[in-house]
Design a protein around this motif. Structure first.
Motif, PDB file in Angstrom:
ATOM      1  N   ARG A  18     -11.658  24.776  -4.341  1.00  0.00           N
ATOM      2  CA  ARG A  18     -12.991  25.346  -4.120  1.00  0.00           C
ATOM      3  C   ARG A  18     -12.917  26.529  -3.168  1.00  0.00           C
ATOM      4  N   LYS A  19     -12.113  26.379  -2.122  1.00  0.00           N
ATOM      5  CA  LYS A  19     -12.003  27.493  -1.186  1.00  0.00           C
ATOM      6  C   LYS A  19     -11.384  28.703  -1.861  1.00  0.00           C
ATOM      7  N   ASP A  20     -10.360  28.465  -2.650  1.00  0.00           N
ATOM      8  CA  ASP A  20      -9.727  29.568  -3.369  1.00  0.00           C
ATOM      9  C   ASP A  20     -10.755  30.297  -4.229  1.00  0.00           C
ATOM     10  N   LEU A  21     -11.499  29.536  -5.001  1.00  0.00           N
ATOM     11  CA  LEU A  21     -12.463  30.152  -5.910  1.00  0.00           C
ATOM     12  C   LEU A  21     -13.576  30.845  -5.132  1.00  0.00           C
ATOM     13  N   SER A  22     -13.937  30.264  -3.995  1.00  0.00           N
ATOM     14  CA  SER A  22     -15.012  30.881  -3.212  1.00  0.00           C
ATOM     15  C   SER A  22     -14.582  32.261  -2.721  1.00  0.00           C
ATOM     16  N   HIS A  23     -13.270  32.432  -2.515  1.00  0.00           N
ATOM     17  CA  HIS A  23     -12.793  33.731  -2.048  1.00  0.00           C
ATOM     18  C   HIS A  23     -13.079  34.837  -3.051  1.00  0.00           C
ATOM     19  N   LEU A  24     -12.997  34.487  -4.322  1.00  0.00           N
ATOM     20  CA  LEU A  24     -13.286  35.554  -5.277  1.00  0.00           C
ATOM     21  C   LEU A  24     -14.752  35.545  -5.663  1.00  0.00           C
ATOM     22  N   GLY A  25     -15.574  34.929  -4.803  1.00  0.00           N
ATOM     23  CA  GLY A  25     -17.027  34.986  -4.963  1.00  0.00           C
ATOM     24  C   GLY A  25     -17.488  34.346  -6.248  1.00  0.00           C
ATOM     25  N   SER A  26     -16.800  33.328  -6.619  1.00  0.00           N
ATOM     26  CA  SER A  26     -16.943  32.810  -7.974  1.00  0.00           C
ATOM     27  C   SER A  26     -18.234  32.041  -8.189  1.00  0.00           C
ATOM     28  N   TYR A  27     -18.515  31.879  -9.428  1.00  0.00           N
ATOM     29  CA  TYR A  27     -19.736  31.234  -9.837  1.00  0.00           C
ATOM     30  C   TYR A  27     -19.501  29.793 -10.247  1.00  0.00           C
TER      31      TYR A  27
ATOM     32  N   GLY B  95     -17.805  40.983  -7.221  1.00  0.00           N
ATOM     33  CA  GLY B  95     -16.769  41.666  -7.998  1.00  0.00           C
ATOM     34  C   GLY B  95     -16.863  41.271  -9.449  1.00  0.00           C
ATOM     35  N   ALA B  96     -18.060  41.004  -9.869  1.00  0.00           N
ATOM     36  CA  ALA B  96     -18.261  40.525 -11.227  1.00  0.00           C
ATOM     37  C   ALA B  96     -17.813  41.562 -12.229  1.00  0.00           C
ATOM     38  N   PRO B  97     -17.082  41.141 -13.228  1.00  0.00           N
ATOM     39  CA  PRO B  97     -16.616  42.056 -14.247  1.00  0.00           C
ATOM     40  C   PRO B  97     -17.760  42.520 -15.143  1.00  0.00           C
ATOM     41  N   GLY B  98     -18.732  41.727 -15.261  1.00  0.00           N
ATOM     42  CA  GLY B  98     -19.819  41.970 -16.197  1.00  0.00           C
ATOM     43  C   GLY B  98     -20.323  43.396 -16.227  1.00  0.00           C
ATOM     44  N   ARG B  99     -21.318  43.743 -15.440  1.00  0.00           N
ATOM     45  CA  ARG B  99     -21.869  45.083 -15.436  1.00  0.00           C
ATOM     46  C   ARG B  99     -21.044  45.983 -14.532  1.00  0.00           C
ATOM     47  N   ALA B 100     -21.504  46.063 -13.311  1.00  0.00           N
ATOM     48  CA  ALA B 100     -20.744  46.749 -12.281  1.00  0.00           C
ATOM     49  C   ALA B 100     -20.395  48.172 -12.634  1.00  0.00           C
ATOM     50  N   GLY B 101     -21.377  49.016 -12.615  1.00  0.00           N
ATOM     51  CA  GLY B 101     -21.042  50.417 -12.638  1.00  0.00           C
ATOM     52  C   GLY B 101     -20.448  50.749 -11.280  1.00  0.00           C
ATOM     53  N   ALA B 102     -20.632  49.835 -10.348  1.00  0.00           N
ATOM     54  CA  ALA B 102     -20.224  50.061  -8.972  1.00  0.00           C
ATOM     55  C   ALA B 102     -18.744  49.789  -8.750  1.00  0.00           C
ATOM     56  N   VAL B 103     -18.444  49.597  -7.522  1.00  0.00           N
ATOM     57  CA  VAL B 103     -17.080  49.414  -7.051  1.00  0.00           C
ATOM     58  C   VAL B 103     -16.486  48.116  -7.597  1.00  0.00           C
ATOM     59  N   PRO B 104     -15.187  48.155  -7.914  1.00  0.00           N
ATOM     60  CA  PRO B 104     -14.530  46.916  -8.316  1.00  0.00           C
ATOM     61  C   PRO B 104     -14.580  45.889  -7.188  1.00  0.00           C
ATOM     62  N   ALA B 105     -14.502  46.392  -5.946  1.00  0.00           N
ATOM     63  CA  ALA B 105     -14.629  45.544  -4.772  1.00  0.00           C
ATOM     64  C   ALA B 105     -13.703  44.348  -4.817  1.00  0.00           C
ATOM     65  N   LEU B 106     -12.433  44.618  -4.976  1.00  0.00           N
ATOM     66  CA  LEU B 106     -11.463  43.546  -4.922  1.00  0.00           C
ATOM     67  C   LEU B 106     -11.437  42.970  -3.521  1.00  0.00           C
ATOM     68  N   PRO B 107     -11.850  41.738  -3.382  1.00  0.00           N
ATOM     69  CA  PRO B 107     -11.750  41.113  -2.075  1.00  0.00           C
ATOM     70  C   PRO B 107     -10.268  40.919  -1.806  1.00  0.00           C
ATOM     71  N   ASP B 108      -9.796  41.126  -0.575  1.00  0.00           N
ATOM     72  CA  ASP B 108      -8.358  40.878  -0.424  1.00  0.00           C
ATOM     73  C   ASP B 108      -8.096  39.406  -0.148  1.00  0.00           C
ATOM     74  N   LEU B 109      -7.643  38.758  -1.193  1.00  0.00           N
ATOM     75  CA  LEU B 109      -7.421  37.327  -1.172  1.00  0.00           C
ATOM     76  C   LEU B 109      -6.222  36.976  -0.311  1.00  0.00           C
ATOM     77  N   PRO B 110      -6.270  35.806   0.298  1.00  0.00           N
ATOM     78  CA  PRO B 110      -5.079  35.269   0.956  1.00  0.00           C
ATOM     79  C   PRO B 110      -3.945  35.170  -0.055  1.00  0.00           C
ATOM     80  N   GLU B 111      -2.751  35.490   0.378  1.00  0.00           N
ATOM     81  CA  GLU B 111      -1.602  35.457  -0.515  1.00  0.00           C
ATOM     82  C   GLU B 111      -1.429  34.085  -1.164  1.00  0.00           C
ATOM     83  N   ALA B 112      -1.665  33.046  -0.404  1.00  0.00           N
ATOM     84  CA  ALA B 112      -1.507  31.691  -0.942  1.00  0.00           C
ATOM     85  C   ALA B 112      -2.475  31.441  -2.093  1.00  0.00           C
ATOM     86  N   THR B 113      -3.653  32.006  -1.964  1.00  0.00           N
ATOM     87  CA  THR B 113      -4.639  31.869  -3.033  1.00  0.00           C
ATOM     88  C   THR B 113      -4.180  32.606  -4.287  1.00  0.00           C
ATOM     89  N   VAL B 114      -3.725  33.825  -4.102  1.00  0.00           N
ATOM     90  CA  VAL B 114      -3.246  34.608  -5.249  1.00  0.00           C
ATOM     91  C   VAL B 114      -2.177  33.845  -6.015  1.00  0.00           C
TER      92      VAL B 114
END
Ligand SMILES: NC(=O)c1ccc[n+]([C@@H]2O[C@H](COP(=O)([O-])OP(=O)(O)OC[C@H]3O[C@@H](n4cnc5c(N)ncnc54)[C@H](O)[C@@H]3O)[C@@H](O)[C@H]2O)c1
Ligand SMILES: NC(=O)c1ccc[n+]([C@@H]2O[C@H](COP(=O)([O-])OP(=O)(O)OC[C@H]3O[C@@H](n4cnc5c(N)ncnc54)[C@H](O)[C@@H]3O)[C@@H](O)[C@H]2O)c1
Lengths: 245, 245
Positions: free
Chosen positions: A65-74, A8-27
């Motif tokens: 770390r788990k929270d950040l991993s949910h958003l596929g983070s770098y 879901g990288a903001p960078g390029r992505a002509g593609a889908v925003p692909a919002l992963p549905d995060l656990p509410e606690a993470t949000v």
DNA sequence: AGGCGCTTGTGAAGACGTGCACAAATCGCG
DNA sequence: CGCGATTTGTGCACGTCTTCACAAGCGCCT
């Protein structure tokens, strides 16, 4: 990780925003991380470890770390997270890349304080309208914004693309105001009035109730008092938690 | 039910308070039930069913019953709960039978609103002191209380038996104020400043952060938008925010 | 190039919270 | 007095959240 190539990288992505549905606690914790990250960035840090960031945000590092991993983070193993990149990622996921317009309804005691609060602007929001039902308040100028009558909401909502409504009216008026907000298409409401709002599906309501917070604190005071009073004879003096399993 | 004869009845009880240790989630909902119960009492109801009360409090009825069962509460099968009795029980458990004294530190924009708020008094609390560090604010009278200098805290804390401290200063000052509160024996703090406080074990901190609430709402807006945009055909019509790095 | 130390990302286990569904209890009425 | 209507209190199963512990990955230094 399993099923997303693009995190879901903001960078390029002509593609889908692909919002992963995060656990509410993470949000609920992402904004905390974001604030901590901004502080780190301001003090010149370029990278931060999960340990460092979690300390700054007041949480457990594994949870972070788990929270950040949910958003596929770098992150980079052996190094940590790039502060600027992480800020970008979190802001993207939270939808803060566009500055959302907020309508504040009820410019009384509390409403005045909110209207004068600079934390809106600095954290991704814009107070776009101040509304009240009391004719004697309409016309008053606060912080460069003029208070308008709540009946003008339909017009204003369109003009300003209101995304979020904040209710700071007495409880008796809150449901009515909520209905008006919903009627003009607002789907997110922050309610300061101490009452339950009923809204259609698809509308999110969050509430802030000062008295509830105090009463929760009161409970813990009460419990602490009854614990120190009792255990004279035999019981655990202090942190004797974790007895048998 | 298993092991308590006295559910911790407030009435007589020369005996042990016997505070059952409630699940945290339950504690957080009790104030909601309490408010709903007061409303019911005001409108003349003497009893209420779990269904009715849960609707008024905006929760699932099974959850409500389980919550109440934790405090060993008295319902009557086939009838419901006695409103007055339940109010008494919940107020007892929450420690609201004594009116707790609150010190409010930071009488600025927000602090003014809080100082003028009548929801404290009506929900079991008493603002006992207004404190600020700014000499030009000291002496000001708000709602019958005079603003005093924060350095007087040690004296005031004893005089007024301060139980809870509310921090409404800028974030930069919050940790220092928290330290001062802890130093005079306050073990419960409600923090409005957007920062993490570090306090010794045994001190409870709750925080209220407006921007976090808005950011959570923003996330759901974002998600809702990306959901309604996508499932049509394939492309993301909007969400073209955040271009290149 | 290779090894070493550091840090991330995650599997697995357990704690916690939720909600269904129903037996047990109580009331009112015939 | 007994029965049916009603509502509580809770056993149970399921989902969510937290935390530990460790393999995999990365950079740096030799
Ligand atoms: N003041 C606080 O510190 C504080 C703290 C927590 C919660 N609250 C809650 O926030 C709400 C506002 O508190 P307050 O102290 O500002 O009260 P207030 O009476 O000072 O202000 C309420 C404002 O709402 C306006 N209003 C009333 N009905 C309206 C309607 N239908 N449409 C638009 N505006 C309407 C009134 O004209 C008034 O200006 C209350 O529900 C209160 O319980 C206040
Ligand atoms: N205004 C709002 O609506 C709002 C909403 C949410 C959160 N907040 C937060 O609440 C806090 C206060 O906001 P505000 O708008 O009232 O700010 P403000 O600047 O108007 O008021 C802060 C007050 O704290 C006093 N102060 C500063 N240092 C102090 C110290 N060491 N001891 C005692 N008093 C001290 C200042 O003299 C001032 O009177 C901030 O952290 C803000 O982020 C405000």
């Amino acid at each position: 990780m399993s099923q997303h190539r693009h995190p879901g990288a903001p960078g390029r992505a002509g593609a889908v925003p692909a919002l992963p549905d995060l656990p509410e606690a993470t949000v609920a914790r992402l904004p905390e991380y974001l604030r901590a990250l901004h502080n780190l960035a301001d003090s010149g840090h370029e990278t931060v470890s999960s340990e460092g960031l979690s300390a700054a945000a007041g949480v457990n590092s594994a949870k972070l770390r788990k929270d950040l991993s949910h958003l596929g983070s770098y992150g980079t193993r052996g190094v940590g997270y790039d502060v600027a990149l992480l800020i970008e990622q979190i802001e993207y996921v939270l939808g803060l890349t566009q500055r959302r317009a907020v309508a504040l309804v009820g410019v009384g005691n509390l409403g005045h304080a909110l209207a004068g609060y600079d934390g809106f602007a600095s954290r991704g929001f814009r107070i776009a309208a101040l509304l009240d039902a009391d004719p004697s308040r309409v016309g008053e100028e606060i912080n460069g914004l003029v208070v308008r009558h709540v009946d003008e909401l339909p017009v204003i909502a369109v003009q300003e693309s209101i995304a979020i409504g904040v209710i700071a009216t007495p409880a008796a008026a809150a449901q009515r105001v909520a209905d008006q907000l919903v009627a003009v298409g607002v789907t997110s409401i922050l309610n300061f009035a101490p009452c339950v709002l009923s809204v259609p599906e698809g509308v999110d309501v969050r509430k802030v109730d000062l008295a509830i917070e105090l009463q929760i604190l009161s409970f813990h005071e009460h419990r602490k008092a009854s614990l120190t009073a009792l255990p004279g004879g035999l019981a655990a003096t202090e942190t004797q938690e974790a007895i048998g399993t």
